[in-house]
Motif scaffolding. Structure first.
Motif, PDB file in Angstrom:
ATOM      1  N   CYS A  11       2.808   8.468  13.019  1.00 50.02           N
ATOM      2  CA  CYS A  11       3.691   9.167  13.954  1.00 50.02           C
ATOM      3  C   CYS A  11       3.163  10.550  14.316  1.00 50.02           C
ATOM      4  O   CYS A  11       3.868  11.332  14.964  1.00 50.02           O
ATOM      5  N   ILE A  12       1.946  10.862  13.874  1.00 51.31           N
ATOM      6  CA  ILE A  12       1.375  12.189  14.130  1.00 51.31           C
ATOM      7  C   ILE A  12       0.290  12.070  15.190  1.00 51.31           C
ATOM      8  O   ILE A  12      -0.565  11.182  15.132  1.00 51.31           O
ATOM      9  N   TYR A  13       0.343  12.965  16.160  1.00 50.95           N
ATOM     10  CA  TYR A  13      -0.626  12.947  17.259  1.00 50.95           C
ATOM     11  C   TYR A  13      -1.370  14.281  17.290  1.00 50.95           C
ATOM     12  O   TYR A  13      -0.775  15.344  17.137  1.00 50.95           O
ATOM     13  N   LEU A  36       0.412  19.498   9.186  1.00 49.66           N
ATOM     14  CA  LEU A  36      -1.026  19.574   8.907  1.00 49.66           C
ATOM     15  C   LEU A  36      -1.286  19.580   7.411  1.00 49.66           C
ATOM     16  O   LEU A  36      -2.179  18.878   6.914  1.00 49.66           O
ATOM     17  N   ALA A  37      -0.499  20.356   6.674  1.00 52.13           N
ATOM     18  CA  ALA A  37      -0.662  20.391   5.216  1.00 52.13           C
ATOM     19  C   ALA A  37      -0.390  19.023   4.609  1.00 52.13           C
ATOM     20  O   ALA A  37      -1.069  18.604   3.654  1.00 52.13           O
ATOM     21  N   GLN A  38       0.581  18.303   5.140  1.00 58.09           N
ATOM     22  CA  GLN A  38       0.925  16.978   4.614  1.00 58.09           C
ATOM     23  C   GLN A  38      -0.217  15.975   4.799  1.00 58.09           C
ATOM     24  O   GLN A  38      -0.562  15.229   3.869  1.00 58.09           O
ATOM     25  N   ILE A  39      -0.783  15.933   6.008  1.00 60.26           N
ATOM     26  CA  ILE A  39      -1.835  14.933   6.243  1.00 60.26           C
ATOM     27  C   ILE A  39      -3.109  15.274   5.482  1.00 60.26           C
ATOM     28  O   ILE A  39      -3.865  14.384   5.091  1.00 60.26           O
ATOM     29  N   VAL A  40      -3.352  16.546   5.251  1.00 57.09           N
ATOM     30  CA  VAL A  40      -4.489  16.947   4.416  1.00 57.09           C
ATOM     31  C   VAL A  40      -4.234  16.546   2.968  1.00 57.09           C
ATOM     32  O   VAL A  40      -5.093  15.968   2.291  1.00 57.09           O
ATOM     33  N   TYR A  41      -3.046  16.838   2.482  1.00 54.73           N
ATOM     34  CA  TYR A  41      -2.661  16.567   1.087  1.00 54.73           C
ATOM     35  C   TYR A  41      -2.812  15.091   0.737  1.00 54.73           C
ATOM     36  O   TYR A  41      -3.176  14.728  -0.388  1.00 54.73           O
ATOM     37  N   ASN A  42      -2.535  14.213   1.727  1.00 49.80           N
ATOM     38  CA  ASN A  42      -2.536  12.779   1.470  1.00 49.80           C
ATOM     39  C   ASN A  42      -3.861  12.095   1.805  1.00 49.80           C
ATOM     40  O   ASN A  42      -3.967  10.863   1.700  1.00 49.80           O
ATOM     41  N   ASP A  43      -4.870  12.841   2.192  1.00 58.96           N
ATOM     42  CA  ASP A  43      -6.172  12.259   2.510  1.00 58.96           C
ATOM     43  C   ASP A  43      -6.858  11.751   1.226  1.00 58.96           C
ATOM     44  O   ASP A  43      -6.811  12.410   0.178  1.00 58.96           O
ATOM     45  N   LYS A  44      -7.508  10.602   1.325  1.00 54.52           N
ATOM     46  CA  LYS A  44      -8.158  10.000   0.159  1.00 54.52           C
ATOM     47  C   LYS A  44      -9.244  10.888  -0.426  1.00 54.52           C
ATOM     48  O   LYS A  44      -9.471  10.906  -1.644  1.00 54.52           O
ATOM     49  N   ARG A  45      -9.940  11.632   0.438  1.00 54.88           N
ATOM     50  CA  ARG A  45     -10.992  12.523  -0.053  1.00 54.88           C
ATOM     51  C   ARG A  45     -10.437  13.604  -0.973  1.00 54.88           C
ATOM     52  O   ARG A  45     -11.099  14.047  -1.922  1.00 54.88           O
ATOM     53  N   ILE A  46      -9.222  14.032  -0.689  1.00 56.39           N
ATOM     54  CA  ILE A  46      -8.565  15.038  -1.531  1.00 56.39           C
ATOM     55  C   ILE A  46      -8.206  14.439  -2.882  1.00 56.39           C
ATOM     56  O   ILE A  46      -8.402  15.055  -3.938  1.00 56.39           O
ATOM     57  N   ASP A  47      -7.696  13.191  -2.866  1.00 57.65           N
ATOM     58  CA  ASP A  47      -7.362  12.516  -4.127  1.00 57.65           C
ATOM     59  C   ASP A  47      -8.585  12.367  -5.010  1.00 57.65           C
ATOM     60  O   ASP A  47      -8.516  12.496  -6.247  1.00 57.65           O
TER      61      ASP A  47
END
Length: 536
Positions: free
Chosen positions: A170-172, A212-223
């Protein structure tokens, strides 16, 4: 709408101080202006203003309180005009009574007797009427249930705490911004001396900092890169116990039943010890170093490659955190806004049947000027009524006039305004004299503020320097932004311009090209007026 802090004129206190000086007080006594009357005026004024925090919150839900605020503003403006007149006249007479102007002391006394008009001799009566009006207004505060609670000004502006959960489909837009932030997070520099680096995301309310913080936080590279992740919604009430507890629960995925700060700090410190962690502190307003120092104790023993993302509307909060340069988030493009709008309104509707709505919708999207919160709010509002007449009404209306229960952008932008100190609130409200898209120069606006009495010199700082600091503060809080066409000039986002108009109400009137005769009836209420014409 919200404007009451523009009533609280810092200039009014300055005028009280001026009139209390020895030379001017002596002149006022010779004019038979009762100095006790001025003290009574001061008391009446502050008796009313002690409940303004409460009134400011409740006015949206009670029209009677909004009327009370209107009455108070009129009375305060009358008081300011009267005191300004006295201070100006006293200063003029003091200058003209100087030895260079007059030859002897006898002539000075005659000058005093003859230099005050019969109109001015009624000033005592005028001040008494203002006091009577203020005392009447003060009596109504009990009837209206207004009180000085000392609990701050945001009790009725409670917002649901944010979490890291998000539906990315839902993010553009924000693909480039996401990559920029991730690159900052993954940069392998352990050179900082506080055990972590702070990466700030800054921008006006509703522009998408949290998203923006949410989509960064949930990125696989961050995990994969970080051992521990934690999220806390800080908001305007910076409470070290609540924030530490939220971070501990988020990092361990377990509830914590203690509110003991020491135990919470030890628990979080142990969880982060020697780990590469990512912490998100969302919606930070605090500018107090001691508060930040108390919170950051638990972060000190982590891997030096650890990162803390801070989202804020105010670059001033970054000074206490030793943060990296602010990542200033920009507006979405029209194309991205349109995709977001469709997702909330017409995504599954027949394109031919709703062709006219799409045309109107594109114009509505342009009105949002790249602010995703406004796009989503309007999309949700219009989705329930797919009617061209209604959509045109929304297109041609002011965003601030739409139903408040469905209008999430209003409290978001208002909150930025409420956090301003009184001197900046008045300076900002004055900017409603500028039309949308108007480019102004920093120095010229400061001079306008000075001319209006909004800026007062400090003990060792000039009026121009104080005004320049005011401008810098409003710029850092995203009320102003650099012009894309000329970086030496500045503009306000259209919705920020609407906010300025809503807080100034009828005290500031702006006319563009065609003067409407019905505005003439506002003449007694208007204190600032601008006329814009392409032909001048």
């Amino acid at each position: 709408m919200v404007w009451w802090e523009a009533v609280l004129s810092p200039a009014l206190q300055v005028l009280f101080d001026k009139l209390a000086s020895g030379d001017i007080l002596e002149l006022l006594r010779r004019w038979n202006i009762n100095d006790l009357l001025l003290e009574k005026l001061k008391i009446a004024y502050f008796t009313c203003t002690v409940v303004l925090d409460d009134a400011e919150e409740k006015q949206y839900f009670n029209p009677a309180i909004q009327t009370w605020l209107d009455m108070l503003k009129d009375a305060v403006c009358e008081a300011e005009d009267a005191l300004d007149f006295l201070a100006t006249e006293a200063l003029r007479c003091k200058v003209e009574l100087s030895p260079q102007s007059l030859s002897n002391q006898v002539r000075n006394k005659n000058f005093l007797a003859n230099n005050f008009s019969p109109y001015d001799e009624g000033m005592n009566v005028k001040i008494e009427k203002i006091i009577e009006k203020l005392e009447f207004i003060a009596k109504q505060k009990g009837i209206l249930g207004l009180e000085s609670s000392g609990k701050g000004i945001h009790g009725m502006m409670h917002r649901t705490p944010t979490t890291p959960l998000v539906v990315e489909s839902c993010i553009y837009g924000r693909e480039n911004e996401k990559e920029d932030i991730i690159n900052l997070l993954l940069a392998d520099d352990g050179t900082n001396n506080q055990g972590f680096s702070v990466i700030p995301i800054v921008g006006m309310g509703g522009i998408g900092k949290t998203t923006l913080a949410q989509i960064v936080y949930n990125d696989k590279r961050i995990d994969e890169a970080f051992d521990v992740k934690a999220w806390a919604c800080v908001s305007d009430d910076f409470n070290s116990i609540n924030i530490t507890k939220a971070l501990l629960e988020s990092s361990t995925a377990k509830p914590c039943d203690t509110m003991n700060l020491e135990l919470l700090q030890r628990g979080l410190k142990q969880t982060l010890n020697k780990k590469r962690f990512l912490i998100v502190l969302d919606d930070v307003w605090n500018e107090n170093f001691e508060n930040w120092n108390e919170l950051s104790i638990s972060f000190m023993d982590g891997d030096p490659r650890s990162r803390i993302i801070v989202t804020s509307r105010n670059e001033g909060v970054l000074r206490v955190m030793k943060a990296l340069p602010a990542y200033r988030l920009k507006e979405l493009s029209d194309t991205q806004c349109w995709l977001l709008f469709q997702d909330h309104t017409l995504e599954n509707e027949d394109s031919e049947k709703y062709l006219s709505l799409r045309q109107i919708g594109r114009e509505i999207v342009k009105k949002c000027q790249g602010l995703p919160l406004a796009v989503k709010m309007l999309g949700g509002l219009l989705a329930s009524k797919l009617d061209a007449v209604y959509w045109n009404q929304v297109l041609n209306s002011n965003l601030w006039d739409l139903p408040q229960k469905k209008n999430s952008i209003l409290p978001s932008l208002r909150l930025s305004y409420h956090h301003l100190p009184p001197n900046l609130k008045r300076c900002f409200a004055y900017c409603s004299i500028f039309p949308k898209g108007y480019e102004f120069e920093r120095k010229n606006l400061v001079l306008l503020w000075m001319a209006e009495g909004f800026v007062q010199p400090g003990a060792k700082i000039s009026m121009e320097e104080v005004g320049d600091e005011y401008f810098s503060e409003l710029l850092s809080r995203s009320f102003f932004q650099e012009s894309a066409l000329n970086r030496s000039r500045y503009v306000m986002h259209d919705l920020i311009n609407d906010l300025a108009g809503s807080v100034s109400r009828i005290s500031c009137v702006r006319q563009e090209e065609n003067w409407q005769r019905e505005h003439l009836e506002w003449s007694e209420k208007v204190h600032h007026f601008s006329y814009i014409s392409q032909q001048i």
